[in-house]
Design a protein around this motif. Structure first.
Motif, PDB file in Angstrom:
ATOM      1  N   LEU A  34     -18.724  47.028 128.790  1.00  9.72           N
ATOM      2  CA  LEU A  34     -17.858  46.863 129.933  1.00  9.72           C
ATOM      3  C   LEU A  34     -18.694  45.699 130.618  1.00  9.72           C
ATOM      4  CD1 LEU A  34     -17.588  50.644 130.934  1.00  9.72           C
ATOM      5  CD2 LEU A  34     -16.122  49.129 129.484  1.00  9.72           C
ATOM      6  N   TRP A  35     -17.867  44.521 130.969  1.00 10.81           N
ATOM      7  CA  TRP A  35     -18.491  43.375 131.440  1.00 10.81           C
ATOM      8  C   TRP A  35     -18.775  43.415 132.979  1.00 10.81           C
ATOM      9  CZ3 TRP A  35     -20.701  39.900 128.633  1.00 10.81           C
ATOM     10  CH2 TRP A  35     -20.163  39.879 127.181  1.00 10.81           C
ATOM     11  N   GLN A  36     -20.050  43.194 133.401  1.00 12.45           N
ATOM     12  CA  GLN A  36     -20.308  43.022 134.921  1.00 12.45           C
ATOM     13  C   GLN A  36     -20.719  41.476 135.271  1.00 12.45           C
ATOM     14  OE1 GLN A  36     -21.333  46.557 136.651  1.00 12.45           O
ATOM     15  NE2 GLN A  36     -19.463  46.122 135.448  1.00 12.45           N
ATOM     16  N   ASP A  37     -20.630  41.046 136.514  1.00 10.68           N
ATOM     17  CA  ASP A  37     -21.275  39.637 136.748  1.00 10.68           C
ATOM     18  C   ASP A  37     -22.505  39.523 136.336  1.00 10.68           C
ATOM     19  OD1 ASP A  37     -18.777  39.309 137.988  1.00 10.68           O
ATOM     20  OD2 ASP A  37     -19.517  40.186 140.129  1.00 10.68           O
ATOM     21  N   SER A  63     -32.073  48.427 130.244  1.00  2.75           N
ATOM     22  CA  SER A  63     -31.333  49.736 130.381  1.00  2.75           C
ATOM     23  C   SER A  63     -29.890  49.441 130.756  1.00  2.75           C
ATOM     24  CB  SER A  63     -31.742  50.657 131.515  1.00  2.75           C
ATOM     25  OG  SER A  63     -31.956  50.351 132.751  1.00  2.75           O
ATOM     26  N   PRO A  64     -29.035  48.791 129.801  1.00  2.00           N
ATOM     27  CA  PRO A  64     -27.702  48.410 130.258  1.00  2.00           C
ATOM     28  C   PRO A  64     -26.709  49.577 129.928  1.00  2.00           C
ATOM     29  CG  PRO A  64     -28.193  47.669 128.060  1.00  2.00           C
ATOM     30  CD  PRO A  64     -29.314  48.511 128.561  1.00  2.00           C
ATOM     31  N   VAL A  65     -26.993  50.761 130.692  1.00  2.00           N
ATOM     32  CA  VAL A  65     -25.961  51.772 130.549  1.00  2.00           C
ATOM     33  C   VAL A  65     -25.663  52.349 132.057  1.00  2.00           C
ATOM     34  CG1 VAL A  65     -26.946  52.530 128.284  1.00  2.00           C
ATOM     35  CG2 VAL A  65     -27.856  53.555 130.270  1.00  2.00           C
ATOM     36  N   PRO A  66     -24.533  52.994 132.094  1.00  2.00           N
ATOM     37  CA  PRO A  66     -24.407  53.761 133.222  1.00  2.00           C
ATOM     38  C   PRO A  66     -25.394  55.043 133.496  1.00  2.00           C
ATOM     39  CG  PRO A  66     -22.760  54.422 131.807  1.00  2.00           C
ATOM     40  CD  PRO A  66     -23.620  53.482 131.196  1.00  2.00           C
ATOM     41  N   GLU A  94     -22.357  33.199 131.506  1.00  2.00           N
ATOM     42  CA  GLU A  94     -23.590  33.463 131.827  1.00  2.00           C
ATOM     43  C   GLU A  94     -23.964  35.374 131.841  1.00  2.00           C
ATOM     44  OE1 GLU A  94     -22.156  29.875 133.244  1.00  2.00           O
ATOM     45  OE2 GLU A  94     -21.220  31.817 133.289  1.00  2.00           O
ATOM     46  N   ALA A  95     -22.842  35.932 131.824  1.00  2.00           N
ATOM     47  CA  ALA A  95     -22.950  37.537 131.796  1.00  2.00           C
ATOM     48  C   ALA A  95     -23.165  37.729 130.322  1.00  2.00           C
ATOM     49  CB  ALA A  95     -21.652  38.277 132.089  1.00  2.00           C
ATOM     50  N   ALA A  96     -22.878  36.960 129.458  1.00  2.00           N
ATOM     51  CA  ALA A  96     -23.122  37.290 127.955  1.00  2.00           C
ATOM     52  C   ALA A  96     -24.524  37.088 127.705  1.00  2.00           C
ATOM     53  CB  ALA A  96     -22.319  36.395 127.228  1.00  2.00           C
ATOM     54  N   GLU A 141     -15.319  47.024 136.247  1.00  2.00           N
ATOM     55  CA  GLU A 141     -15.456  45.765 135.411  1.00  2.00           C
ATOM     56  C   GLU A 141     -14.981  44.458 135.716  1.00  2.00           C
ATOM     57  OE1 GLU A 141     -14.424  46.669 130.889  1.00  2.00           O
ATOM     58  OE2 GLU A 141     -13.310  48.412 131.895  1.00  2.00           O
ATOM     59  N   ARG A 142     -15.763  43.501 135.245  1.00  2.00           N
ATOM     60  CA  ARG A 142     -15.266  42.097 135.521  1.00  2.00           C
ATOM     61  C   ARG A 142     -15.018  41.243 134.248  1.00  2.00           C
ATOM     62  NH1 ARG A 142     -14.991  44.012 140.041  1.00  2.00           N
ATOM     63  NH2 ARG A 142     -16.388  43.612 141.611  1.00  2.00           N
ATOM     64  N   PRO A 143     -14.467  39.982 134.439  1.00  2.00           N
ATOM     65  CA  PRO A 143     -13.875  39.102 133.458  1.00  2.00           C
ATOM     66  C   PRO A 143     -15.304  38.819 132.885  1.00  2.00           C
ATOM     67  CG  PRO A 143     -12.435  38.373 135.304  1.00  2.00           C
ATOM     68  CD  PRO A 143     -13.631  39.634 135.808  1.00  2.00           C
TER      69      PRO A 143
END
Length: 270
Positions: free
Chosen positions: A181-184, A54-57, A80-82, A74-76
């Motif tokens: 939107l990238w996260q850690d 569930s990668p959604v807000p 690893e996040a990819a 958001e994070r860079p």
């Protein structure tokens, strides 16, 4: 925060300081062309959210002119996040759908999207995704008659170009890099045109406008849900729909790319 199409974007806070994202139609916008848009987006996010990963807000609420979501800080992007995003995207797709299409029509950006259900993906893609946007682009004059004929050849050949049949996947439907939107610990996807579709469509659109660490995303995806043989040759086929949408929205600036991709789709595997 800014504006996109006919709506405006805001950061809001609850009394306890909880941040929220708000999308609202501009004060001068006509409601009629966007009737049901925020409902479709809210229900699409909720449906995607009931999937593995569930990668959604979270959806906080909506009305005909407003959509409220949890805020995503958001994070860079990192390798690893990819990798985590690739696994979660595979889980979302594998959660499946009852059919190609859905129980209600939707939107892709500000344009209406026909989600009439079908059990046949080539037919669905040709009749619900390619033909309507080709007509709209031609009526706008953004494609020449020879351009139209090239895309019509793809429409006629979709069944031969589609590869082996796959069950309907639970797809985002508008997964360009700006909607990631990238996260850690991975990524969150927003602004969906959610429906039951072909899972290769989301991956092809990630490649269309460039996604950081795309190879890492795709490798992780393949670990969790291996793609069918020949998927690379089908990338242009799946990119043709979003490019036609861009021609409809932005005109002839996308004409050359769209025609080149249509020709590539017709070539199939080398």
């Amino acid at each position: 925060m800014g504006a996109s199409h006919a709506w405006e974007l805001y950061r809001a806070e609850l009394a306890d300081g909880t941040p929220l994202f708000v999308k609202a139609l501009g004060s001068g916008a006509d409601d009629a062309p966007f009737a049901g848009m925020f409902q479709a987006e809210a229900l699409g996010l909720s449906w995607l959210g009931r999937s593995f990963g569930s990668p959604v807000p979270d959806v906080w609420g909506w009305d005909p002119r407003t959509l409220v979501l949890s805020w995503v800080e958001e994070r860079p992007p990192t390798p690893e996040a990819a990798e985590r995003f690739g696994h979660r995207l595979a889980g979302m797709h594998l959660s499946g759908a009852d059919s190609f299409g859905g129980s209600r029509d939707g939107f892709i950006g500000p344009l209406p999207l026909d989600n009439t259900p079908s059990d046949d993906w080539p037919e669905f893609y040709a009749e619900r995704r390619l033909a309507p946007f080709l007509r709209r682009a031609a009526d706008r004059g953004a494609l020449t008659p020879p351009d139209v004929r090239i895309v019509e050849k793809v429409i006629d050949a979709v069944a031969d170009l589609a590869g082996e049949p796959e069950p309907p996947a639970r797809i985002h439907g508008d997964l360009w890099s700006g909607n990631v939107l990238w996260q850690d610990d991975g990524a969150v996807v927003v602004d969906p045109a959610a429906h039951g579709g072909h899972r290769e469509a989301d991956l092809a659109m990630l490649a269309l406008f460039g996604l950081p660490h795309l190879d890492r995303v795709r490798d992780a995806y393949n670990e969790a849900a291996p793609l069918a043989a020949g998927w690379r040759a089908r990338v242009p086929l799946h990119q043709l729909h979003p490019l036609l949408v861009h021609v409809c929205l932005y005109g002839a600036a996308y004409r050359t790319t769209t025609v080149d991709v249509a020709r590539a789709a017709l070539r199939g595997p080398d």
